[in-house]
Each structure stands twice: as structure tokens, then as C-alpha cells.
Design an enzyme around this catalytic site. Structure first.
Site, PDB file in Angstrom:
ATOM      1  N   GLY A  15       0.831  -1.200   0.000  1.00 14.43           N
ATOM      2  CA  GLY A  15       0.000   0.000   0.000  1.00 14.43           C
ATOM      3  C   GLY A  15       0.863   1.246   0.000  1.00 14.43           C
ATOM      4  O   GLY A  15       1.710   1.415  -0.862  1.00 14.43           O
ATOM      5  N   SER A  46      -0.157  -4.885   3.759  1.00 11.12           N
ATOM      6  CA  SER A  46       0.237  -5.545   5.001  1.00 11.12           C
ATOM      7  C   SER A  46      -0.249  -4.752   6.211  1.00 11.12           C
ATOM      8  O   SER A  46      -0.052  -3.539   6.283  1.00 11.12           O
ATOM      9  CB  SER A  46       1.757  -5.694   5.069  1.00 11.12           C
ATOM     10  OG  SER A  46       2.148  -6.167   6.344  1.00 11.12           O
ATOM     11  N   VAL A  54       7.354  10.432   6.697  1.00 12.69           N
ATOM     12  CA  VAL A  54       7.889  11.412   7.634  1.00 12.69           C
ATOM     13  C   VAL A  54       7.555  12.834   7.195  1.00 12.69           C
ATOM     14  O   VAL A  54       8.173  13.784   7.639  1.00 12.69           O
ATOM     15  CB  VAL A  54       9.423  11.262   7.785  1.00 12.69           C
ATOM     16  CG1 VAL A  54       9.745   9.968   8.495  1.00 12.69           C
ATOM     17  CG2 VAL A  54      10.130  11.337   6.431  1.00 12.69           C
ATOM     18  N   LYS A  85       3.697  24.511  -2.349  1.00  7.50           N
ATOM     19  CA  LYS A  85       5.154  24.546  -2.511  1.00  7.50           C
ATOM     20  C   LYS A  85       5.482  25.198  -3.847  1.00  7.50           C
ATOM     21  O   LYS A  85       5.070  24.710  -4.897  1.00  7.50           O
ATOM     22  CB  LYS A  85       5.728  23.119  -2.458  1.00  7.50           C
ATOM     23  CG  LYS A  85       7.228  23.041  -2.732  1.00  7.50           C
ATOM     24  CD  LYS A  85       7.678  21.591  -2.751  1.00  7.50           C
ATOM     25  CE  LYS A  85       9.137  21.465  -3.169  1.00  7.50           C
ATOM     26  NZ  LYS A  85       9.568  20.048  -3.261  1.00  7.50           N
ATOM     27  N   LEU A 340       9.523   2.633  -3.983  1.00  8.37           N
ATOM     28  CA  LEU A 340      10.834   2.307  -3.425  1.00  8.37           C
ATOM     29  C   LEU A 340      11.346   0.954  -3.889  1.00  8.37           C
ATOM     30  O   LEU A 340      12.553   0.711  -3.866  1.00  8.37           O
ATOM     31  CB  LEU A 340      10.768   2.334  -1.892  1.00  8.37           C
ATOM     32  CG  LEU A 340      10.468   3.691  -1.253  1.00  8.37           C
ATOM     33  CD1 LEU A 340      10.417   3.564   0.265  1.00  8.37           C
ATOM     34  CD2 LEU A 340      11.516   4.726  -1.651  1.00  8.37           C
ATOM     35  N   THR A 351      11.888  13.964  -5.594  1.00  5.93           N
ATOM     36  CA  THR A 351      11.639  13.214  -6.821  1.00  5.93           C
ATOM     37  C   THR A 351      10.862  11.917  -6.611  1.00  5.93           C
ATOM     38  O   THR A 351      10.399  11.311  -7.576  1.00  5.93           O
ATOM     39  CB  THR A 351      12.975  12.851  -7.500  1.00  5.93           C
ATOM     40  OG1 THR A 351      13.785  12.121  -6.568  1.00  5.93           O
ATOM     41  CG2 THR A 351      13.713  14.096  -7.940  1.00  5.93           C
ATOM     42  N   TYR A 449      13.900  16.033 -17.998  1.00  2.00           N
ATOM     43  CA  TYR A 449      13.960  15.756 -16.568  1.00  2.00           C
ATOM     44  C   TYR A 449      13.919  17.035 -15.737  1.00  2.00           C
ATOM     45  O   TYR A 449      13.212  17.108 -14.735  1.00  2.00           O
ATOM     46  CB  TYR A 449      15.206  14.938 -16.245  1.00  2.00           C
ATOM     47  CG  TYR A 449      15.421  13.799 -17.205  1.00  2.00           C
ATOM     48  CD1 TYR A 449      14.423  12.848 -17.414  1.00  2.00           C
ATOM     49  CD2 TYR A 449      16.600  13.673 -17.939  1.00  2.00           C
ATOM     50  CE1 TYR A 449      14.597  11.803 -18.307  1.00  2.00           C
ATOM     51  CE2 TYR A 449      16.783  12.635 -18.830  1.00  2.00           C
ATOM     52  CZ  TYR A 449      15.780  11.702 -19.017  1.00  2.00           C
ATOM     53  OH  TYR A 449      15.955  10.683 -19.911  1.00  2.00           O
ATOM     54  N   TYR A 450      14.704  18.026 -16.126  1.00  2.00           N
ATOM     55  CA  TYR A 450      14.677  19.331 -15.483  1.00  2.00           C
ATOM     56  C   TYR A 450      14.740  20.403 -16.560  1.00  2.00           C
ATOM     57  O   TYR A 450      15.573  20.325 -17.460  1.00  2.00           O
ATOM     58  CB  TYR A 450      15.857  19.509 -14.516  1.00  2.00           C
ATOM     59  CG  TYR A 450      15.660  18.788 -13.209  1.00  2.00           C
ATOM     60  CD1 TYR A 450      14.971  19.390 -12.157  1.00  2.00           C
ATOM     61  CD2 TYR A 450      16.127  17.491 -13.030  1.00  2.00           C
ATOM     62  CE1 TYR A 450      14.768  18.727 -10.967  1.00  2.00           C
ATOM     63  CE2 TYR A 450      15.920  16.812 -11.849  1.00  2.00           C
ATOM     64  CZ  TYR A 450      15.236  17.441 -10.817  1.00  2.00           C
ATOM     65  OH  TYR A 450      15.028  16.779  -9.642  1.00  2.00           O
TER      66      TYR A 450
END
Length: 516
Positions: A15, A46, A54, A85, A340, A351, A449-450
């Protein structure tokens, strides 16, 4: 391996933000495809593995995600304690006079008027002219931050503004889960412990701790650094970035704020890495990203507590390990790794969600196009690897241009030649040679990308210039910079106070909840 038309069941393992974002992107995209309607999506989450959560920052791509899903900011932002932002302020990365702090902006349409002036002054300064080249003076986003204004454009302001968000990652995952369930994604709470491969080597099913098996035609691995499918089951090789990016750990803790906050992330250079400060509506998220080769976890926590004035506080700190790099094949056999599990870059330029969103969206488009063969997998892996490597180079550029002499960490970051790819070396050579950087960025395709303005902001903001020659000083440059600042000051008169907008969202959300 089955063709796209034969895919009837997709299972997402894991999740968190990555899993639920992937579920929503797939559900929304497949629902608009006649050929893929009826495909079932089940997410297995799970109950014992939590999210890293965080506090997070995003790029402006997250706005596109919510806009595509037709979810208003006034709905999701209060639910996730989110703030706006406009970009990132970098403090203390450079010691060059006049360039000890700079702002990396999100682009706006107004930049079309101010950025050419900035770039012209930068090129003049690279030739030794004493022209003002500090990026903060030339971009609307920086002026919005300076005045604590929300980047939401009113109807009478005819220029679009790109912006990102800060949010509580745990609350965002919870909100995305709610929306995914509303759109037909099935959800099971179970802890997956094993995978079963068929005779061809594809994943046939996954098994829970309780012994229940879940079969599917396609699996999405969102199991985080564990990589239950892409790593543990399929043994996909991992390409480490450890030689490019030294940071491999972080420590995080919250602090309160007074409610008046500027819409930016702050990255401050410390002794052995950098600290982030991310404003949410309820608190600041703070953390220190560092290298264990230069300091211990206890030393990092002490330095962060000292910086935050929490040496005598019992506020707990969260210690996190980072596995920096990417898998070589994000799509391997009938498994696609997202989040991840596919890779991680240190969070200097926020990113993580962008790469998650991008990888999921590209794959969903391929799936609905019906191209599910080896050529499609190779093209997908090249494209996603390009995103990871391109973002890695931009982050490395921050370290290569730092001028801090105070610790071995910073001195080593600046002089380590192994951290510079051929692509990045060409960028540096073009800049230092005073040639057309915009043309070089375009030639290499790095603007995918940038954008060009980001590269100019980084290199100019770090003060990577030859010493100016006083004899070449020209008052016209100073006057032009003042005119740009006045123009941007008047542009900001169209925008409202940041917290005023957020409080308005909170009130509307409260009224809606009471009515329900």
C-alpha cells in the site's frame, strides 16, 4: 507471458503512497480504455508494515495527478494537512559571496518574460561582467515565497503558475486509498511472504502469511525497499548510485510552527549532509540526510536536535536507512516495480513521488495501447532508467558545485571525479566555457527531466562564476534587474496569503463534513 488483451487480473503488493497512487492511475486509465474495461485490480496491504511517512514534498507533477483524477485541492489538501510549494530554498550550500542561499523555482508563464533577462545576465557574468546573476530576483515563484503567498492564480491573472505541495505522507496514502476504493479497486489486508513462479519464470501467485494465495496475470510490486517481487522473487539486478551519492541515512522529527508559513521547502547544508524543513498546516517536518561514512546515527541526531533547539526535548526521532539506486529492469517478466521497490534517490529535489507517478502513468499508457511484448518492456525500462539517471545527475550537480571547506564530507563531494557522468561533465564544460547551456541541455534531452531554467538557477544560484571584472561594470544591468524585481512585485499583488487560502479550505472541509 500473456498479451495485454489477456490480462484480466492485476494484483498490487503493498500500500502506502506508491501502491495507492499506482492503483488510482491504473484504475482511471483502464476505465477509459474499451479494451481494458473489466480488468480487476486488487491491492494487498500488510497490516504490520507501515509507511515511511515522515512528511513529504512534491514536484508540480502531483497537481497534474489530482487534476487528472478530478480531485480538487480544497478536498484533498485539508485531509492531508497539505500546504503549497513554489520551490526549494538552498541555504549554506555555497560560501561564495552573494550566493550563500538561492531558490530553485517551479516555472510560471511569467518566466517567459523574466528568464531571458536572467539568462542574458548570467552569460554576461560568465564573461566576467559584473551583472546581477542571483536567480531569486528573476522568478515569480521566489517572490511568492518571500511574501508568503499561495500560488493559486485568480481569474483576472492571465498567467499559469506551476506549483507542488507538502503533505503528511501517511494521511495522503489514507486519502488515496479512499479514492481508489470508490473507483472499484479491491483491497485486502494481508502480509505477503512468498511468491510462486510458473514454468516460464513468471509470477503465478503470491502467498500470505496466513497461507492464502492470490493469482494474477500482472503484478505491481509496491513493497518498498524489501522488493518482495522484483528482487526476492525475480532476482532483478540492482544498479547502485552509492558511487554518485554518498548519503545513505536520515533522521527525522517534527516541530511546531506559528501558523504563518512560506510555501517552500528549505534545504540547509549541515556538517555531513543536509537538513530539510517541510511546512505542513499542523507542524514542520524536519530531517537530516547524511552519510554514515562520515558520522554516526547518534551524531546526526545530536546535530539535528541542536539545530532545532531540541537537545533537552523528549520528542522522538525516527532513523531511516536509504538504499540509493535503481533496479535495472523496472518491468521484469509479468511484474512492474513502482515506488521504493524500483529505486530511490535521496529526497533533495522531492523526486520520489514524481518517479512513482511517472512510472505508473507510462506503464498504464503502454497497457492500454495493447503493446505488451519484449520490445515494449525494453522501451519502458530505458525510459524509466533515463528518468532515474537524469534526476541523479541533477542532484549530483548540487554537490559538485558546493564550495564548503569546513568538513571532509563537503570537500570530498566537490572533488570526487567518479560522481560526474559524461552527460553532467558536458554540462559543466559548457557552463564554464561560457557557451550556450540551453542548447546543450536541449541537445542531450535533459530538459525532459529538469527544464533549462532549473539548470541555470542551480549553477548561477551556487555562484559558479569567474570573479567579476570591475572595469566591465555596466549600470544598465543593475537597472534591468531592478525593473524585473518591480515587475514581479506588482505581479504578486494578484495573490492571496498562503495560510489564508489554506484556512479557507479547512473551513469548507469542516462544513462539508458536518453536512454529511
Amino acid at each position: 507471458m500473456k498479451s495485454a488483451s489477456e490480462i484480466k487480473q492485476i494484483v498490487i503488493v503493498g500500500g502506502g503512497t506508491a501502491g495507492w497512487m499506482s492503483a488510482l492511475i491504473l484504475a482511471d486509465t483502464l476505465a477509459q480504455s474499451t479494451a481494458m474495461q473489466g480488468v480487476g485490480i486488487t491491492l494487498l496491504e500488510s497490516p504490520v508494515v507501515g509507511t515511511i511517512g515522515v512528511g513529504e514534498g512534491s514536484t508540480h507533477a502531483l497537481k497534474r495527478f489530482f487534476d487528472t483524477l478530478r480531485i480538487a485541492e480544497s478536498e484533498w489538501m485539508p485531509a492531508c494537512h497539505a500546504t503549497y510549494k513554489c520551490g526549494i530554498t538552498f541555504d549554506g550550500w555555497s560560501t561564495r559571496p552573494g550566493f550563500t542561499s538561492y531558490f530553485h523555482q517551479f516555472s510560471t508563464m511569467v518566466d517567459n518574460l523574466t528568464q531571458p533577462v536572467f539568462m542574458n545576465n548570467v552569460h554576461s557574468r560568465l564573461r566576467g561582467v559584473d551583472a546581477p546573476g542571483w536567480p531569486n530576483d528573476y522568478f515569480l515563484s521566489a517572490h511568492l515565497v518571500r511574501n508568503k503567498l499561495a500560488p493559486v492564480t485568480p481569474e483576472h491573472f492571465p498567467f499559469t503558475v506551476n506549483y507542488g505541495f507538502h503533505f503528511d505522507a501517511t494521511l495522503l496514502a489514507r486519502f488515496l486509498r479512499k479514492k481508489a476504493l470508490e473507483r472499484g479497486v479491491r483491497h485486502r489486508q494481508c502480509h505477503i511472504v512468498a511468491s510462486n513462479l510458473d514454468a516460464r519464470g513468471d509470477i503465478a501467485s503470491v502467498r500470505s502469511q496466513e497461507g492464502e494465495e492470490f493469482a494474477a496475470d500482472l503484478f505491481i510490486d509496491c513493497s518498498g525497499f524489501t522488493g518482495l517481487l522484483i528482487d526476492k522473487a525475480l532476482k532483478t539486478p540492482f544498479h547502485s548510485y552509492a558511487n554518485d551519492l554518498a548519503n545513505d541515512a536520515a533522521v527525522a522529527m517534527p516541530t511546531p510552527h506559528d501558523g504563518e508559513i512560506a510555501p517552500h521547502t528549505v534545504s540547509t547544508a549541515l556538517k555531513h549532509g543536509w537538513a530539510w524543513q517541510i511546512p505542513l498546516t499542523t507542524r514542520y517536518g524536519n530531517g537530516y540526510v547524511y552519510s554514515k561514512a562520515y558520522c554516526s546515527a547518534d551524531q546526526a541526531e545530536y546535530e539535528l536536535r541542536e539545530r532545532l533547539g531540541l537537545l533537552e526535548s523528549d520528542v522522538p526521532a525516527r532513523h531511516l536507512a536509504m538504499k540509493v539506486g535503481r533496479v535495472e529492469q523496472h518491468w521484469n517478466r509479468n511484474c512492474v516495480a513502482i515506488g521504493l521497490s524500483q529505486g530511490f534517490l535521496e529526497p533533495l529535489e522531492a523526486t520520489a513521488l514524481f518517479l512513482t507517478q511517472t512510472a505508473a502513468a507510462i506503464f498504464a499508457a503502454i497497457l492500454t495501447a495493447g503493446d505488451y511484448g519484449e520490445r515494449a518492456r525494453q522501451a519502458y525500462n530505458r525510459e524509466v532508467n533515463g528518468y532515474f539517471d537524469g534526476h541523479r545527475d541533477y542532484i549530483v550537480a548540487h554537490y559538485k558545485t558546493n564550495s564548503r571547506p569546513d568538513t571532509a564530507y563537503w570537500r570530498d563531494r566537490a572533488r570526487d571525479p567518479g560522481a560526474v557522468s559524461d552527460s553532467l561533465r558536458q554540462v559543466f564544460d559548457t557552463w564554464l566555457g561560457g557557451r550556450d547551456l540551453a542548447a546543450e541541455i536541449t541537445r542531450q534531452g535533459l530538459d525532459k527531466y529538469y527544464p533549462i531554467g532549473s539548470w541555470y538557477a542551480l549553477l548561477a544560484g551556487m555562484g559558479v562564476f569567474p570573479p567579476p571584472t570591475p572595469a566591465q561594470a555596466n549600470p544598465a544591468y543593475q537597472q534591468q534587474a531592478r525593473e524585473m524585481q518591480e515587475f514581479l512585485r506588482r505581479c504578486t499583488l494578484n495573490f492571496r496569503n498562503h495560510m489564508e487560502v489554506l484556512r479557507e479550505y479547512d473551513r469548507a472541509a469542516g462544513e462539508q463534513a458536518r453536512a454529511a
